[in-house]
Scaffold this motif. Sequence first.
Motif: not given
Length: 762
Positions: A2-4, A6-7, A10, A102, A104-105, A108, A112
Amino acid sequence: MKTIFKIARTELQKLFYSPVAWLILVIFAFQVALGFTGIFEGMIRRQTLGWSLYSVTSNTFGGMMGMFTNVQTYLYLYIPLLTMGVMSREYGNGGIKLLYSSPLTNYQIIMGKYLSLMIFGLVLMAILGVFSFFAAGTIEKVDFPLILCGMLGLYLLICAYAAVGLFMSSLTSYTVVAAMGTLAMLAVLNYVKGVGQEIEFVRDITYWLAISGRADTFIAGMITSEDLLYFVVVIGMFISFTILKLHTGRVRSSFIANFGKYATVFIIAMMIGYFSSKPQLMGYLDVTRTKTNTLTRSSQDILSKLNDGLTITTYSNMLEENYYTALPASFKWDVSTFARYIRFKPDIKMKYKYYYHRAKNEHLDKQYPTLNDKQRMDTLQKLQDFKFEILPYSAISNEVDLKPEMFRFVRLLERENGQKTFLRIFDDPMRYPSEAEISAAFKRLTAQLPVIGFLSGHGERESHNAFDRGYKMFAEEKTFRHALINQGFNFQDVTLNQVIPDSIRILMIAEPKRVLNDDEKKILQQYIDRGGNLLIAGEPGRQDVMNTFTEQFGVSFLKGTLVKPSEKFQANLLTLKPTLAATKFSYYFEGMKRREALLTLPTSGGLQIDSSKGFKVTTLFSSDSTGSWNETETTDFVDDSAVFNPAVEKMEPIPTVAALSRTINGREQKILITGDADWLSNGELGMMRKDLPAGNFYLINGGFSWLSDGEVPVDMRRDPMPDKSIKLSEGSWSVSNIFLKWVFPLVLAACGLLIWIRRRGR
């Protein structure tokens, strides 16, 4: 995950809220539209003029000038503009510090951003999809899998370019530098295939690493595991480089440690590439409707019989005019010319030997008339900086005799069981052997191919005679692609002072000038009685001699010469279309009729056929029923004129080429008889007449294919491509042209402008 996403979301917002992304889309759409409409308009114009179209799908999207082929040449210009700010912008505005701090890795962050580039790539593919679906809706029986395969190749190319651009963007805070760096890296990947071609392991790596032409196989409708893995590996390598670059900004480590990580990724990628390019490990999928990227069934059957090892040794004479054909620098390209064969027989070994010996080379003869062979070679080696071993011919003469090949560029095909044959290049614009010649050479290694015996001793025409009346061009001219020696036939002179060998499958009797004696007749009759095949070619004025051969078959040569007076050509030149029976007799004659080619007979006598002799007779060619007759009075057609005399002459169709067959001794005997012997002479085959599409080779190939029971020439037929027309009128195209070229790009521009205005309002 999900994080990927979202990035990526953006990043996509940043892209589509900027004018750069929309400018790329608009210019790209307009450039594609220019190319597509130009191709389509040309096809519609030809169709309107009544010209036939063929392979419309392939010609629209692939080939030398197709839409996908053109897109591939300029696609690299767009991606650096797209990727130049993806990471460098973070360095420039300080956003990288927030990313470092952050949770974030690195994975990611990079995935992203890369996912956003992949999605933008899908938008570019959607633009191509508009033109593709338009073509799919207007081309009759479109080859849609071919279009989808080409789009897949271009999308993978975009993703590879994006991965390179993302990495270069991570190296600098300056967007312009990132864009220039991306172009430089793509240039390196484009030209690296020429590095280290003289070193076996190095050339395997560098040739595989090159990105140029990687989408060509997809555009042609072929998916290979090598090309598919190439894009996956290159994308993975540059994504890994980018992640490592981000990692070095977060965690301090020594230069050696960082270098080791990059080197490990690179070595793993190269090893995967190295093994994926090995023929034994490659997979193929030909998505074209008629499998145009795959060998014909005949060629596959030939290869299936080569059940042991095969070595192709290329002998390149550096003093001969074709010396440049397979230099070490072009090794991989040369091997690729056999790629379709290696697909079905991956254990083929390729060897190259370079030597020097005096041969035909007018340029060297003029430039260095006084130098001997060694002096010429030393001079060329210094001028062209050859760094590979070049031996004198004496060093290899024990392993191969190249004198019969005139010391030209040639390949020796050799099986493990010792069977050998030569594969040549030819003196024509194409130069390289096609599938027909390669398969014929392979077939020599797997079967006892027909031997054509040329009867001699009575003034007959000869297979090795290079004069105008000789038959060398169609029979034994090694530099001529269509010569039967290059299509699988062998030749042997035959005299009637001994029994005709059993190896002779076809006996050629070409215009004998003297009658056979009784002993010779007995020997010839033995060959006929055992069911041997014959090709008998006569000439006007030789009726008495010819009829001694042919009357037993129910065929007699008529006295006189067939004529058809015309304004352009001499009266005794016949130009004939194949009969309806001929088009059903052989696919060669069907193709001859389809292409509107004509058989040219410079001086032909007529044939009188008696079908009561037990032969099945098929008339392949005959004179016209109107304006043509058997001239029995005029013999000089240069200084005199042929005048029809209804008292002794009659306008009617008279057979000129007949095929006879019967069953004898448990096999089908085949005999081809022609009223002219000049139709396959060197002079006639080399003759070019204005507005006369000569097609004598249709009869040569069709006749000898029939006489050899279809063994050779190898059958190269494929199913015809059904996409032969476009379902658009000129009026409909005028509207479509305006929409594709102007309306569609303007709509994209309007969308971008609307989003930019709304964004500014907020």
